[in-house]
Motif scaffolding. Structure first.
Motif, PDB file in Angstrom:
ATOM      1  N   ASP A   1       7.894   5.265   8.464  1.00  0.00           N
ATOM      2  CA  ASP A   1       7.539   3.862   9.342  1.00  0.00           C
ATOM      3  C   ASP A   1       6.811   2.879   7.866  1.00  0.00           C
ATOM      4  OD1 ASP A   1       6.719   1.770  10.962  1.00  0.00           O
ATOM      5  OD2 ASP A   1       4.936   2.511  11.520  1.00  0.00           O
ATOM      6  N   LYS A   2       7.806   2.625   7.256  1.00  0.00           N
ATOM      7  CA  LYS A   2       7.563   1.959   5.825  1.00  0.00           C
ATOM      8  C   LYS A   2       8.349   0.700   5.664  1.00  0.00           C
ATOM      9  CE  LYS A   2      10.151   5.206   3.039  1.00  0.00           C
ATOM     10  NZ  LYS A   2       9.867   6.021   2.206  1.00  0.00           N
ATOM     11  N   PHE A   3       7.864  -0.179   4.819  1.00  0.00           N
ATOM     12  CA  PHE A   3       8.457  -1.421   4.678  1.00  0.00           C
ATOM     13  C   PHE A   3       9.230  -1.259   3.162  1.00  0.00           C
ATOM     14  CE2 PHE A   3       5.521  -2.737   7.726  1.00  0.00           C
ATOM     15  CZ  PHE A   3       6.093  -3.586   8.523  1.00  0.00           C
TER      16      PHE A   3
ATOM     17  N   GLN B   1       3.695  15.352   4.203  1.00  0.00           N
ATOM     18  CA  GLN B   1       4.367  14.783   5.111  1.00  0.00           C
ATOM     19  C   GLN B   1       3.796  13.407   5.746  1.00  0.00           C
ATOM     20  OE1 GLN B   1       7.309  15.734   6.632  1.00  0.00           O
ATOM     21  NE2 GLN B   1       7.173  17.119   5.221  1.00  0.00           N
ATOM     22  N   ILE B   2       2.437  13.145   5.475  1.00  0.00           N
ATOM     23  CA  ILE B   2       1.821  12.061   6.006  1.00  0.00           C
ATOM     24  C   ILE B   2       2.316  10.942   4.984  1.00  0.00           C
ATOM     25  CG2 ILE B   2      -0.511  10.745   5.451  1.00  0.00           C
ATOM     26  CD1 ILE B   2      -1.726  13.496   6.423  1.00  0.00           C
TER      27      ILE B   2
ATOM     28  N   VAL C   1       4.447   0.789   2.085  1.00  0.00           N
ATOM     29  CA  VAL C   1       5.737   0.991   1.293  1.00  0.00           C
ATOM     30  C   VAL C   1       6.263   2.103   1.042  1.00  0.00           C
ATOM     31  CG1 VAL C   1       5.534  -1.550   0.659  1.00  0.00           C
ATOM     32  CG2 VAL C   1       4.670   0.239  -0.672  1.00  0.00           C
ATOM     33  N   GLY C   2       5.503   3.248   1.519  1.00  0.00           N
ATOM     34  CA  GLY C   2       5.775   4.716   0.984  1.00  0.00           C
ATOM     35  C   GLY C   2       5.038   4.802  -0.398  1.00  0.00           C
ATOM     36  N   ASN C   3       5.192   6.014  -0.856  1.00  0.00           N
ATOM     37  CA  ASN C   3       4.428   6.494  -2.021  1.00  0.00           C
ATOM     38  C   ASN C   3       5.308   6.906  -2.992  1.00  0.00           C
ATOM     39  OD1 ASN C   3       2.515   8.246  -3.946  1.00  0.00           O
ATOM     40  ND2 ASN C   3       1.025   7.405  -2.394  1.00  0.00           N
TER      41      ASN C   3
ATOM     42  N   SER D   1       0.905  -1.163  -0.041  1.00  0.00           N
ATOM     43  CA  SER D   1      -0.033  -0.009  -0.013  1.00  0.00           C
ATOM     44  C   SER D   1       0.959   1.306  -0.093  1.00  0.00           C
ATOM     45  CB  SER D   1      -1.231   0.027   1.258  1.00  0.00           C
ATOM     46  OG  SER D   1      -1.579   1.130   1.434  1.00  0.00           O
ATOM     47  N   THR D   2       0.186   2.305  -0.701  1.00  0.00           N
ATOM     48  CA  THR D   2       1.060   3.753  -0.854  1.00  0.00           C
ATOM     49  C   THR D   2       0.391   4.584   0.396  1.00  0.00           C
ATOM     50  OG1 THR D   2      -0.326   4.448  -2.637  1.00  0.00           O
ATOM     51  CG2 THR D   2       1.750   3.199  -3.330  1.00  0.00           C
ATOM     52  N   PHE D   3      -0.583   4.156   0.883  1.00  0.00           N
ATOM     53  CA  PHE D   3      -1.050   5.007   2.066  1.00  0.00           C
ATOM     54  C   PHE D   3      -1.005   4.539   3.338  1.00  0.00           C
ATOM     55  CE2 PHE D   3      -3.466   6.015  -1.969  1.00  0.00           C
ATOM     56  CZ  PHE D   3      -2.861   7.312  -2.187  1.00  0.00           C
ATOM     57  N   PRO D   4      -0.514   5.110   4.400  1.00  0.00           N
ATOM     58  CA  PRO D   4      -0.539   4.381   5.729  1.00  0.00           C
ATOM     59  C   PRO D   4      -1.691   4.171   6.179  1.00  0.00           C
ATOM     60  CG  PRO D   4       0.064   6.818   5.750  1.00  0.00           C
ATOM     61  CD  PRO D   4       0.060   6.429   4.383  1.00  0.00           C
TER      62      PRO D   4
END
Length: 353
Positions: free
Chosen positions: A343-345, A337-338, A158-160, A139-142
Motif C-alpha cells: 500500500d504505497k505511492f 514484511q512491514i 513510498v516503500g523502503n 516516508s519509508t515507514f508506513p
C-alpha cells in the motif's frame, strides 16, 4: 526539468541514488544535480559538491561545524536561484535540510522531503517545520506516514529502498561482521568497543571470520584493527547478507542487517552532553529502528556503555540454541514484511507531477 538533491550523509547518499536512478529510468533527459556523494554521481546526477564527509551527530559535535553549514546553506541557495531549479529533494540530514527548506521556500521552490526526521521518536517541534516548509514528504515507514498525516503533514509512504537493495538470506556463513558506522567521527567513537567485543568473544567463535567495514580509516584506526579483522573497504551489503551475526551501530546499517536476516547487537556512543539531552528529548524506549518498528526489544542495544558479558551470552545463545535464533529471525522476517507493504505511492510520480 532540473531537480536538485541534497543528502549530507553516506546513508542518505545511497538512498538519494535509489530515487535518482528511478527518476532517470522514467525520464532520461532530467537534469539532476546533487550536493551529496559518490553514490548519487554513479547513477547519473551531476555532483556539485560531495558533502557526505562533513556529517556530524549530536548537539555538541555540531558546534564546530556551524560555520561550514552556514556557508553551505548560502551556497546551495545561490545555486538553486542561479540555475533556476524549481524542484528540490531533501534526503534525511534534518538539522541542515529543514533550514534549507525554510530558506528555499522564500523563493517559492517545490520542496520534497525523502526520509524525514523521526519526529515520532523525538524533535516534535520539527512537525510544524515539515508542515510549513515542505510540499510533499516521502516516508519509508508506513507507521511514520500515518503519524505525519494525522499531524496534517502532506505525507506519502513510498516503500523502503533498503528492502529493494538488501537480499533476505538464510544461507549464512560463519562470519561476524562489525559495522562501526560510515562517518569518520562514528568510526573513531566505536572502533575501540568493537575491538573489545571481538577479543572477548574470540574463544567462543574460533571457527568464525571477523570482518569490519571501514569506509574511512587512518593509521591510528588501522593499527587497532589490523591482525584482528578482515577489512572491508567496498560495498558492505553482500557481506551483511552472508554474515551470521553482526555488531553494529544504530541507524540505517542496523536496519540493513535486519532486512538481510542477520541477527545483531546494536551499540551506540555519543558525547555525554548529547547523551543526556537525548534521553530528555527522546519519546521512544529504544534506539534501534529494529526494536522501534517491532515495538519490542528483539535485539539487544547498548547506548554509551557496552556489557561484554551480556553481548557474549546473547551471541553464544544464538549459536547454541536453534529455537532462540529462529525466534529472532522470525521477527526480522516480519519486519521485512512491514516495510514491503504494497500500500504505497510511486515516489517518481509524486516528484514529477
Amino acid at each position: 526539468m532540473k531537480i536538485l538533491f541534497v543528502a549530507g550523509e553516506p546513508s542518505g547518499d545511497r538512498n538519494a541514488s535509489y530515487l535518482i536512478d528511478k527518476l532517470k529510468q522514467v525520464k532520461k533527459d532530467l537534469e539532476i544535480y546533487a550536493y551529496a556523494g559518490k553514490e548519487s554521481k554513479k547513477v547519473g546526477a551531476i555532483l556539485v559538491e560531495d558533502i557526505t564527509d562533513k556529517a556530524v551527530i549530536g548537539f555538541t559535535e555540531a558546534i564546530g561545524s556551524i560555520l561550514y553549514f552556514k556557508n553551505l546553506l548560502k551556497k546551495i541557495f545561490n545555486f538553486v536561484r542561479r540555475e533556476n531549479i524549481k524542484k528540490v529533494v531533501l534526503v534525511d540530514f534534518p538539522g541542515f535540510n529543514l533550514n534549507l527548506a525554510r530558506v528555499l521556500k522564500k523563493i517559492e521552490r517545490e520542496i520534497f522531503y525523502f526520509i524525514p526526521p523521526q519526529v515520532w521518536a523525538w524533535g516534535s517541534w520539527r512537525i510544524r517545520e515539515l508542515r510549513k516548509y515542505t510540499d510533499r514528504v516521502l516516508s519509508t515507514f508506513p507507521f511514520e506516514a500515518e503519524f505525519l498525516r494525522k499531524k496534517k503533514v502532506n505525507t506519502f509512504f513510498v516503500g523502503n529502498p533498503i528492502v529493494e537493495r538488501i537480499r533476505w538470506n538464510e544461507d549464512k556463513e560463519n562470519i561476524i561482521i562489525f559495522l562501526p558506522g560510515s562517518r569518520k567521527r562514528e568510526i573513531i567513537r566505536h572502533v575501540n568497543d568493537m575491538v573489545r567485543i571481538r577479543d572477548y568473544i574470540e574463544k567462543d567463535f574460533k571457527d568464525y571470520r571477523f570482518l569490519i567495514s571501514l569506509l574511512y580509516s587512518d593509521s591510528e584506526i588501522l593499527s587497532k584493527v589490523e591482525g584482528k579483522f578482515e577489512i572491508i573497504r567496498e560495498d558492505v551489503v553482500p557481506y551483511i547478507e552472508r554474515a551470521r551475526y553482526a555488531i553494529t551501530v544504530s541507524g540505517t546499517v542496523a536496519l540493513e542487517c535486519a532486512l538481510a536476516g542477520t541477527p545483531m547487537v546494536v551499540i551506540y556512543k555519543v558525547s555525554e552532553p548529547t547523551y543526556i539531552l537525548g534521553r530528555l528529548l527522546t519519546k521512544v524506549p529504544y534506539v534501534s529502528l529494529v526494536n522501534i518498528i517491532l515495538k519490542k526489544r528483539v535485539i539487544p542495544e547498548y547506548v554509551q556503555h557496552i556489557n561484554l558479558k551480556e553481548i557474549r551470552e546473547f551471541l553464544v545463545t544464538l549459536k547454541s540454541k536453534r529455537e532462540k535464533s529462529e525466534e529472532i529471525i522470525s521477527s526480522l522476517r516480519y519486519l521485512r514484511q512491514i516495510l514491503k507493504n504494497k500500500d504505497k505511492f510511486n515516489p517518481v510520480y509524486l516528484i514529477l507531477n
